[in-house]
Design an enzyme around this catalytic site. Sequence first.
Site, PDB file in Angstrom:
ATOM      1  N   ASN A  57       0.830  -1.208   0.000  1.00  0.00           N
ATOM      2  CA  ASN A  57       0.000   0.000   0.000  1.00  0.00           C
ATOM      3  C   ASN A  57       0.861   1.253   0.000  1.00  0.00           C
ATOM      4  O   ASN A  57       1.892   1.327   0.659  1.00  0.00           O
ATOM      5  CB  ASN A  57      -1.038   0.004   1.131  1.00  0.00           C
ATOM      6  N   GLU A  70       0.436   5.177   0.567  1.00  0.00           N
ATOM      7  CA  GLU A  70      -0.487   6.194   1.085  1.00  0.00           C
ATOM      8  C   GLU A  70      -0.030   7.597   0.674  1.00  0.00           C
ATOM      9  O   GLU A  70       1.055   7.786   0.128  1.00  0.00           O
ATOM     10  CB  GLU A  70      -0.584   6.055   2.606  1.00  0.00           C
ATOM     11  N   CYS A 124      -4.263   0.741  -2.529  1.00  0.00           N
ATOM     12  CA  CYS A 124      -4.081  -0.535  -1.830  1.00  0.00           C
ATOM     13  C   CYS A 124      -2.981  -1.369  -2.494  1.00  0.00           C
ATOM     14  O   CYS A 124      -2.747  -1.265  -3.709  1.00  0.00           O
ATOM     15  CB  CYS A 124      -5.371  -1.363  -1.881  1.00  0.00           C
ATOM     16  N   GLU A 161      -2.981  -4.521  -3.305  1.00  0.00           N
ATOM     17  CA  GLU A 161      -3.463  -5.410  -4.365  1.00  0.00           C
ATOM     18  C   GLU A 161      -3.515  -4.681  -5.703  1.00  0.00           C
ATOM     19  O   GLU A 161      -3.105  -5.209  -6.734  1.00  0.00           O
ATOM     20  CB  GLU A 161      -4.874  -5.925  -4.045  1.00  0.00           C
ATOM     21  N   CYS A 171     -10.443  -5.123  -0.181  1.00  0.00           N
ATOM     22  CA  CYS A 171     -11.546  -4.153  -0.131  1.00  0.00           C
ATOM     23  C   CYS A 171     -12.377  -4.257  -1.418  1.00  0.00           C
ATOM     24  O   CYS A 171     -11.962  -4.895  -2.394  1.00  0.00           O
ATOM     25  CB  CYS A 171     -10.999  -2.736   0.049  1.00  0.00           C
ATOM     26  N   CYS A 217     -10.637  -3.280  -4.717  1.00  0.00           N
ATOM     27  CA  CYS A 217      -9.645  -4.277  -5.171  1.00  0.00           C
ATOM     28  C   CYS A 217     -10.345  -5.510  -5.720  1.00  0.00           C
ATOM     29  O   CYS A 217      -9.876  -6.117  -6.690  1.00  0.00           O
ATOM     30  CB  CYS A 217      -8.692  -4.644  -4.031  1.00  0.00           C
TER      31      CYS A 217
HETATM   32  N1  THU Z   1      -5.350  -1.553   2.303  1.00  0.00           N
HETATM   33  C1  THU Z   1      -4.786  -2.368   1.364  1.00  0.00           C
HETATM   34  O1  THU Z   1      -3.640  -2.153   0.934  1.00  0.00           O
HETATM   35  N2  THU Z   1      -5.525  -3.420   0.908  1.00  0.00           N
HETATM   36  C2  THU Z   1      -6.797  -3.718   1.318  1.00  0.00           C
HETATM   37  O2  THU Z   1      -7.399  -4.656   0.803  1.00  0.00           O
HETATM   38  C3  THU Z   1      -7.420  -2.939   2.377  1.00  0.00           C
HETATM   39  C4  THU Z   1      -6.675  -1.735   2.839  1.00  0.00           C
HETATM   40  C5  THU Z   1      -4.569  -0.404   2.778  1.00  0.00           C
HETATM   41  C6  THU Z   1      -5.116   0.935   2.381  1.00  0.00           C
HETATM   42  C7  THU Z   1      -4.541   1.822   3.448  1.00  0.00           C
HETATM   43  O3  THU Z   1      -3.227   2.200   3.055  1.00  0.00           O
HETATM   44  C8  THU Z   1      -4.436   0.923   4.659  1.00  0.00           C
HETATM   45  O4  THU Z   1      -4.522  -0.415   4.183  1.00  0.00           O
HETATM   46  C9  THU Z   1      -5.509   1.158   5.689  1.00  0.00           C
HETATM   47  O5  THU Z   1      -6.765   1.081   5.142  1.00  0.00           O
END
Ligand code: THU
Length: 156
Positions: free
Chosen positions: A61, A63, A72, A74, A111, A114
């Site tokens: 991820n 940010e 994310c 994925e 999520c 994704c």
């Molecule tokens: N996140 C992912 O990388 N994948 C997911 O399937 C759910 C959430 C990340 C997004 C964000 O950077 C952190 O997790 C918190 O939500």
Amino acid sequence: MTKEFVFKYRHYQSKEALSKDDQELLAHAQASMGQAYAPYSKFQVGASLLLKSGKIILGNNQENIAYPSGLCAERVALFYAGANFPDDPVVKICITSQGELMPEESYLSPCGSCRQVLLESQARQQSPIEILLVQRSGQILAIDSVQNLLPFGFTK
Ligand code: THU
């Protein structure tokens, strides 16, 4: 008339129960997780893709201070694969996570956005993508197709 949607998935007690190849894929996801850029959520996610050619693609991820600009793990991995190896189907994806956002016994399940991207990858390559979800304490779930994670999804 009431209809039912059911699906089977596999549960592994620990990574030692996985095949050597899957253990390797999992190790890649964990290594990638350690390189996530997640200073805001402090929740790190790693995704590793196995392509049909045997290549392994990594994502984590990413940010941003403008929160919705992040992405994310994925989708970082799937879009990289789509951009660079569009004709190499994704055979499976392994997802790991760490951080206080989720309790140890939870599995990070992708999520909704994704799942939608996974569904499109699967439709585009016309072959199923297996999903390996890894609990922090070590148990693993294996799901055979994105269809199972997004039934009645938006596809052609
Ligand atoms: N996140 C992912 O990388 N994948 C997911 O399937 C759910 C959430 C990340 C997004 C964000 O950077 C952190 O997790 C918190 O939500």
